[in-house]
Design a protein around this motif. Structure first.
Motif, PDB file in Angstrom:
ATOM      1  N   GLU A   1       0.819  -1.219   0.000  1.00 21.36           N
ATOM      2  CA  GLU A   1       0.000   0.000   0.000  1.00 21.36           C
ATOM      3  C   GLU A   1       0.847   1.261   0.000  1.00 21.36           C
ATOM      4  O   GLU A   1       0.439   2.281  -0.543  1.00 21.36           O
ATOM      5  N   ALA A   2       2.001   1.179   0.611  1.00 25.55           N
ATOM      6  CA  ALA A   2       2.875   2.349   0.695  1.00 25.55           C
ATOM      7  C   ALA A   2       3.394   2.771  -0.677  1.00 25.55           C
ATOM      8  O   ALA A   2       3.731   3.940  -0.881  1.00 25.55           O
ATOM      9  N   ASP A   3       3.446   1.840  -1.607  1.00 26.34           N
ATOM     10  CA  ASP A   3       3.959   2.164  -2.946  1.00 26.34           C
ATOM     11  C   ASP A   3       3.398   1.186  -3.972  1.00 26.34           C
ATOM     12  O   ASP A   3       4.112   0.338  -4.503  1.00 26.34           O
ATOM     13  N   PHE A   4       2.095   1.310  -4.220  1.00 30.18           N
ATOM     14  CA  PHE A   4       1.419   0.406  -5.150  1.00 30.18           C
ATOM     15  C   PHE A   4       2.135   0.312  -6.494  1.00 30.18           C
ATOM     16  O   PHE A   4       2.307  -0.772  -7.034  1.00 30.18           O
ATOM     17  N   ASN A   5       2.531   1.456  -7.045  1.00 32.82           N
ATOM     18  CA  ASN A   5       3.101   1.437  -8.391  1.00 32.82           C
ATOM     19  C   ASN A   5       4.441   0.706  -8.451  1.00 32.82           C
ATOM     20  O   ASN A   5       4.669  -0.087  -9.368  1.00 32.82           O
TER      21      ASN A   5
ATOM     22  N   VAL B   1       5.688  -6.740  -9.741  1.00 34.48           N
ATOM     23  CA  VAL B   1       4.864  -7.935  -9.934  1.00 34.48           C
ATOM     24  C   VAL B   1       4.668  -8.204 -11.425  1.00 34.48           C
ATOM     25  O   VAL B   1       4.857  -9.334 -11.891  1.00 34.48           O
ATOM     26  N   LEU B   2       4.313  -7.166 -12.178  1.00 37.34           N
ATOM     27  CA  LEU B   2       4.117  -7.377 -13.617  1.00 37.34           C
ATOM     28  C   LEU B   2       5.425  -7.736 -14.310  1.00 37.34           C
ATOM     29  O   LEU B   2       5.444  -8.616 -15.181  1.00 37.34           O
ATOM     30  N   ALA B   3       6.507  -7.084 -13.930  1.00 41.24           N
ATOM     31  CA  ALA B   3       7.805  -7.417 -14.529  1.00 41.24           C
ATOM     32  C   ALA B   3       8.152  -8.876 -14.246  1.00 41.24           C
ATOM     33  O   ALA B   3       8.650  -9.594 -15.124  1.00 41.24           O
ATOM     34  N   ARG B   4       7.870  -9.325 -13.038  1.00 41.57           N
ATOM     35  CA  ARG B   4       8.125 -10.728 -12.676  1.00 41.57           C
ATOM     36  C   ARG B   4       7.234 -11.671 -13.484  1.00 41.57           C
ATOM     37  O   ARG B   4       7.686 -12.706 -13.978  1.00 41.57           O
ATOM     38  N   LEU B   5       5.968 -11.301 -13.618  1.00 45.52           N
ATOM     39  CA  LEU B   5       5.038 -12.105 -14.414  1.00 45.52           C
ATOM     40  C   LEU B   5       5.544 -12.234 -15.845  1.00 45.52           C
ATOM     41  O   LEU B   5       5.598 -13.334 -16.401  1.00 45.52           O
ATOM     42  N   PHE B   6       5.928 -11.118 -16.438  1.00 46.74           N
ATOM     43  CA  PHE B   6       6.381 -11.126 -17.834  1.00 46.74           C
ATOM     44  C   PHE B   6       7.712 -11.863 -17.991  1.00 46.74           C
ATOM     45  O   PHE B   6       7.956 -12.494 -19.010  1.00 46.74           O
ATOM     46  N   LYS B   7       8.555 -11.786 -16.964  1.00 49.40           N
ATOM     47  CA  LYS B   7       9.841 -12.493 -17.013  1.00 49.40           C
ATOM     48  C   LYS B   7       9.620 -14.005 -16.928  1.00 49.40           C
ATOM     49  O   LYS B   7      10.186 -14.769 -17.705  1.00 49.40           O
ATOM     50  N   ASP B   8       8.787 -14.414 -15.976  1.00 57.49           N
ATOM     51  CA  ASP B   8       8.548 -15.843 -15.765  1.00 57.49           C
ATOM     52  C   ASP B   8       7.654 -16.457 -16.840  1.00 57.49           C
ATOM     53  O   ASP B   8       7.750 -17.653 -17.113  1.00 57.49           O
ATOM     54  N   HIS B   9       6.777 -15.634 -17.404  1.00 58.13           N
ATOM     55  CA  HIS B   9       5.801 -16.114 -18.399  1.00 58.13           C
ATOM     56  C   HIS B   9       5.716 -15.092 -19.533  1.00 58.13           C
ATOM     57  O   HIS B   9       4.750 -14.320 -19.606  1.00 58.13           O
ATOM     58  N   PRO B  10       6.725 -15.058 -20.398  1.00 56.18           N
ATOM     59  CA  PRO B  10       6.799 -14.025 -21.440  1.00 56.18           C
ATOM     60  C   PRO B  10       5.555 -13.937 -22.326  1.00 56.18           C
ATOM     61  O   PRO B  10       5.222 -12.851 -22.808  1.00 56.18           O
ATOM     62  N   ASP B  11       4.860 -15.037 -22.496  1.00 60.63           N
ATOM     63  CA  ASP B  11       3.656 -15.026 -23.327  1.00 60.63           C
ATOM     64  C   ASP B  11       2.550 -14.149 -22.738  1.00 60.63           C
ATOM     65  O   ASP B  11       1.670 -13.686 -23.468  1.00 60.63           O
ATOM     66  N   THR B  12       2.589 -13.896 -21.435  1.00 59.11           N
ATOM     67  CA  THR B  12       1.552 -13.057 -20.825  1.00 59.11           C
ATOM     68  C   THR B  12       1.686 -11.592 -21.231  1.00 59.11           C
ATOM     69  O   THR B  12       0.699 -10.860 -21.208  1.00 59.11           O
ATOM     70  N   GLN B  13       2.868 -11.188 -21.610  1.00 60.09           N
ATOM     71  CA  GLN B  13       3.079  -9.778 -21.958  1.00 60.09           C
ATOM     72  C   GLN B  13       2.216  -9.365 -23.148  1.00 60.09           C
ATOM     73  O   GLN B  13       1.734  -8.237 -23.204  1.00 60.09           O
TER      74      GLN B  13
ATOM     75  N   ALA C   1       4.477   0.106 -14.295  1.00 61.07           N
ATOM     76  CA  ALA C   1       4.312   0.379 -12.864  1.00 61.07           C
ATOM     77  C   ALA C   1       2.909   0.905 -12.560  1.00 61.07           C
ATOM     78  O   ALA C   1       2.278   0.481 -11.588  1.00 61.07           O
ATOM     79  N   ALA C   2       2.420   1.806 -13.394  1.00 57.87           N
ATOM     80  CA  ALA C   2       1.090   2.374 -13.168  1.00 57.87           C
ATOM     81  C   ALA C   2       0.013   1.294 -13.261  1.00 57.87           C
ATOM     82  O   ALA C   2      -0.903   1.236 -12.427  1.00 57.87           O
ATOM     83  N   HIS C   3       0.126   0.434 -14.265  1.00 55.39           N
ATOM     84  CA  HIS C   3      -0.873  -0.632 -14.389  1.00 55.39           C
ATOM     85  C   HIS C   3      -0.744  -1.626 -13.232  1.00 55.39           C
ATOM     86  O   HIS C   3      -1.752  -2.082 -12.681  1.00 55.39           O
ATOM     87  N   GLY C   4       0.478  -1.935 -12.859  1.00 54.21           N
ATOM     88  CA  GLY C   4       0.690  -2.810 -11.705  1.00 54.21           C
ATOM     89  C   GLY C   4       0.081  -2.220 -10.444  1.00 54.21           C
ATOM     90  O   GLY C   4      -0.509  -2.934  -9.628  1.00 54.21           O
ATOM     91  N   GLY C   5       0.206  -0.911 -10.298  1.00 53.02           N
ATOM     92  CA  GLY C   5      -0.406  -0.228  -9.157  1.00 53.02           C
ATOM     93  C   GLY C   5      -1.918  -0.368  -9.169  1.00 53.02           C
ATOM     94  O   GLY C   5      -2.543  -0.615  -8.132  1.00 53.02           O
ATOM     95  N   THR C   6      -2.507  -0.238 -10.340  1.00 60.07           N
ATOM     96  CA  THR C   6      -3.959  -0.404 -10.482  1.00 60.07           C
ATOM     97  C   THR C   6      -4.379  -1.809 -10.069  1.00 60.07           C
ATOM     98  O   THR C   6      -5.370  -1.993  -9.352  1.00 60.07           O
ATOM     99  N   VAL C   7      -3.617  -2.798 -10.513  1.00 58.58           N
ATOM    100  CA  VAL C   7      -3.906  -4.193 -10.171  1.00 58.58           C
ATOM    101  C   VAL C   7      -3.855  -4.385  -8.651  1.00 58.58           C
ATOM    102  O   VAL C   7      -4.762  -4.978  -8.054  1.00 58.58           O
ATOM    103  N   LEU C   8      -2.813  -3.873  -8.025  1.00 60.24           N
ATOM    104  CA  LEU C   8      -2.658  -4.085  -6.584  1.00 60.24           C
ATOM    105  C   LEU C   8      -3.660  -3.278  -5.764  1.00 60.24           C
ATOM    106  O   LEU C   8      -4.083  -3.728  -4.694  1.00 60.24           O
TER     107      LEU C   8
END
Length: 147
Positions: A15-19, A25-37, A58-65
């Motif tokens: 919560e202190a830094d959603f973005n 989180v998104l960078a990790r998702l895309f790294k581990d599962h490149p097809d998700t990008q 970062a902004a979209h990741g913040g929205t997700v969180l």
């Protein structure tokens, strides 16, 4: 309910830094599962090495969180939050349900690193996300989306 509380205990750094955390989180998702990008058209042209520092990611990741934070605080009483989320992800974004499982693992990993989520907390987060994903999937089925 206990699982929601266990996750919320570690939610402060998120919560202190959603973005920032969301971008991780998104960078990790895309790294581990490149097809998700490619499910995120606006990120399709971003090189893997540039994802972590990208402001749009970062902004979209913040929205997700932020949305996940709402779901956590609802402690399972989240039908009013889940329904529009499922609707947009099924009908507009066409996100297969399995991708929520993949992002769960990315989130677990990042929260372990950045929020000190221990093994019990990781289990709690997986349990909470299992509930959320099951409810998303039920809504997907109502919408006729089999993704």
């Amino acid at each position: 309910m206990a699982d929601f509380d266990a996750v919320l205990k570690c939610w402060g750094p998120v919560e202190a830094d959603f973005n920032t955390v969301g971008g991780m989180v998104l960078a990790r998702l895309f790294k581990d599962h490149p097809d998700t990008q490619k499910l995120f058209p606006k990120f399709a042209g971003i090189a893997a090495g540039d994802l972590a520092g990208n402001a749009a990611v970062a902004a979209h990741g913040g929205t997700v969180l932020k949305k996940l934070g709402e779901l956590l605080k609802a402690k399972g009483n989240h039908a009013a939050i889940i329904k529009p989320l499922a609707n947009s992800h099924a009908t507009k974004h066409k996100i297969p349900i399995n991708n929520f499982k993949l992002i769960t693992e990315a989130l677990v990993h990042v929260m372990q690193e950045k929020a000190g989520l221990d093994a019990a907390g990781q289990t709690a987060l997986r349990n909470v996300m299992g509930i959320v994903i099951a409810d998303l999937e039920a809504n997907y089925k109502e919408l006729g989306f089999t993704g």
